[in-house]
Design a protein around this motif. Structure first.
Motif, short mmCIF file in Angstrom:
data_model
loop_
_atom_site.label_atom_id
_atom_site.label_comp_id
_atom_site.label_asym_id
_atom_site.label_seq_id
_atom_site.Cartn_x
_atom_site.Cartn_y
_atom_site.Cartn_z
N ALA A 13 19.57 10.87 -23.35
CA ALA A 13 18.53 12.48 -24.91
C ALA A 13 19.67 13.14 -23.88
O ALA A 13 20.25 14.17 -25.46
CB ALA A 13 17.80 12.82 -23.96
N ARG A 14 19.93 13.55 -22.50
CA ARG A 14 21.23 15.28 -22.69
C ARG A 14 22.36 14.65 -23.22
O ARG A 14 23.03 15.25 -24.41
CB ARG A 14 21.65 14.86 -21.34
N ARG A 15 22.35 13.54 -23.61
CA ARG A 15 24.51 13.00 -24.00
C ARG A 15 23.98 12.50 -25.71
O ARG A 15 24.93 13.51 -26.34
CB ARG A 15 24.90 11.30 -23.43
N LEU A 16 22.80 12.50 -26.16
CA LEU A 16 22.75 12.66 -27.79
C LEU A 16 22.51 14.11 -27.73
O LEU A 16 23.10 15.26 -29.27
CB LEU A 16 21.33 12.53 -27.63
N VAL A 17 22.26 15.33 -26.91
CA VAL A 17 22.19 16.07 -27.32
C VAL A 17 23.96 17.64 -27.74
O VAL A 17 23.29 17.65 -28.49
CB VAL A 17 20.90 17.63 -26.55
N SER A 18 24.63 17.17 -26.79
CA SER A 18 25.59 17.06 -26.57
C SER A 18 26.66 16.80 -27.91
O SER A 18 27.29 17.29 -28.17
CB SER A 18 25.81 16.80 -25.78
N HIS A 19 26.27 15.47 -27.98
CA HIS A 19 27.20 14.95 -29.02
C HIS A 19 26.27 15.26 -30.80
O HIS A 19 27.28 16.06 -30.98
CB HIS A 19 26.69 13.14 -29.23
N ARG A 20 25.30 15.79 -31.00
CA ARG A 20 24.94 16.27 -31.72
C ARG A 20 25.44 17.35 -32.50
O ARG A 20 26.15 17.77 -32.53
CB ARG A 20 23.08 16.10 -31.82
N LEU A 21 25.18 18.83 -30.98
CA LEU A 21 26.05 19.71 -31.04
C LEU A 21 27.33 19.80 -31.61
O LEU A 21 27.82 20.55 -32.58
CB LEU A 21 25.27 20.32 -29.84
N ALA A 22 28.26 19.07 -30.79
CA ALA A 22 29.56 18.95 -30.99
C ALA A 22 29.48 18.40 -32.22
O ALA A 22 30.68 19.30 -33.79
CB ALA A 22 30.20 17.73 -30.18
N ALA A 23 28.89 17.73 -32.94
CA ALA A 23 28.72 17.65 -34.79
C ALA A 23 28.80 18.72 -35.20
O ALA A 23 29.14 18.11 -36.07
CB ALA A 23 27.74 15.91 -34.42
N TRP A 24 27.36 19.22 -35.45
CA TRP A 24 27.74 20.16 -35.52
C TRP A 24 28.21 21.56 -35.27
O TRP A 24 27.70 22.83 -36.13
CB TRP A 24 25.92 21.20 -35.51
N GLY A 25 30.00 21.56 -35.00
CA GLY A 25 30.58 22.68 -34.44
C GLY A 25 30.51 22.99 -33.02
O GLY A 25 31.24 24.20 -33.23
N TYR A 26 29.89 22.74 -32.41
CA TYR A 26 29.52 23.93 -31.46
C TYR A 26 29.91 22.40 -30.18
O TYR A 26 29.50 21.82 -30.10
CB TYR A 26 28.59 24.14 -30.54
N PRO A 27 31.29 22.25 -29.94
CA PRO A 27 32.17 21.83 -29.14
C PRO A 27 31.46 21.62 -27.71
O PRO A 27 30.44 22.44 -27.17
CB PRO A 27 33.08 22.33 -28.75
N TYR A 28 31.66 20.53 -27.18
CA TYR A 28 31.38 20.11 -26.10
C TYR A 28 31.55 21.29 -24.46
O TYR A 28 30.73 21.91 -23.76
CB TYR A 28 32.00 19.74 -25.46
N ASP A 29 32.27 21.91 -24.60
CA ASP A 29 33.01 23.14 -24.09
C ASP A 29 32.85 24.25 -23.80
O ASP A 29 33.69 25.46 -23.28
CB ASP A 29 34.69 23.03 -23.33
N SER A 30 31.62 24.27 -24.56
CA SER A 30 31.35 26.15 -25.56
C SER A 30 30.34 26.05 -25.20
O SER A 30 29.37 25.27 -24.14
CB SER A 30 30.90 25.97 -27.39
N GLY A 31 29.70 27.59 -25.60
CA GLY A 31 28.21 27.79 -24.71
C GLY A 31 27.64 27.26 -24.82
O GLY A 31 26.38 27.29 -24.42
N PRO A 32 27.19 27.88 -26.39
CA PRO A 32 25.65 27.01 -27.35
C PRO A 32 25.86 26.02 -26.70
O PRO A 32 24.20 25.56 -26.12
CB PRO A 32 26.08 27.06 -28.09
N ASN A 33 27.13 24.67 -26.31
CA ASN A 33 26.37 23.12 -26.18
C ASN A 33 26.02 22.98 -24.83
O ASN A 33 25.04 21.88 -24.37
CB ASN A 33 27.91 22.39 -26.63
N GLU A 34 26.74 23.73 -23.96
CA GLU A 34 26.66 23.53 -22.34
C GLU A 34 24.66 23.69 -22.00
O GLU A 34 24.73 23.40 -20.98
CB GLU A 34 27.46 24.42 -21.85
#
Length: 141
Positions: A13-34
């Protein structure tokens, strides 16, 4: 999305959230994604540890509805144990657990517990995080 109420389900579930946010334009290392991934981690861990009913799964819903004040990301985690409602407590300084909802309360603009959608048994814990424009939305000088 539906996940098994196991540590593996929480990790997925954590991985899905991080991947979905990256797909929405919030890269993995961005504040919103983290931030959203950390909140998701706390909520899904609580669902597995405290909301688990054998043979029942937990659900994660991630949305980013448009608002007048900027993007808001909402995460909802639903489990089937309505009687075990989470409460915000203060953990002892040397405690190894008990700080999850405190972190959620400090990182999210709003969070609460309510009934599951559609009258299903259980509860939903949700949190909303207001974020700035996506890096791809910024105008270049």
């Amino acid at each position: 999305m539906r996940f098994t109420s196991t540590p593996r389900g929480a990790r997925l579930a954590r991985r899905l959230v991080s991947h979905r946010l990256a797909a929405w334009g919030y890269p993995y290392d961005s504040g919103p994604n983290e931030t959203v991934t950390l909140i998701a981690s706390e909520l899904v861990t609580n669902a597995v540890r405290h909301g688990r009913v054998p043979g029942r799964d937990f659900h994660v819903r991630l949305t980013a509805p448009p608002t007048n004040t900027g993007p808001v990301i909402r995460i909802e985690v639903s489990d089937t144990r309505a009687e075990k409602r989470p409460t915000l407590t203060t953990a002892a300084p040397d405690a190894e657990t008990g700080r999850g909802l405190y972190l959620v309360s400090q990182l999210a603009e709003r969070w609460a517990v309510g009934p599951r959608r559609g009258g299903a048994p259980g509860k939903t814990v949700w949190a909303e995080i207001s974020i700035g424009a996506k890096p791809s939305d910024s105008a270049t000088p």
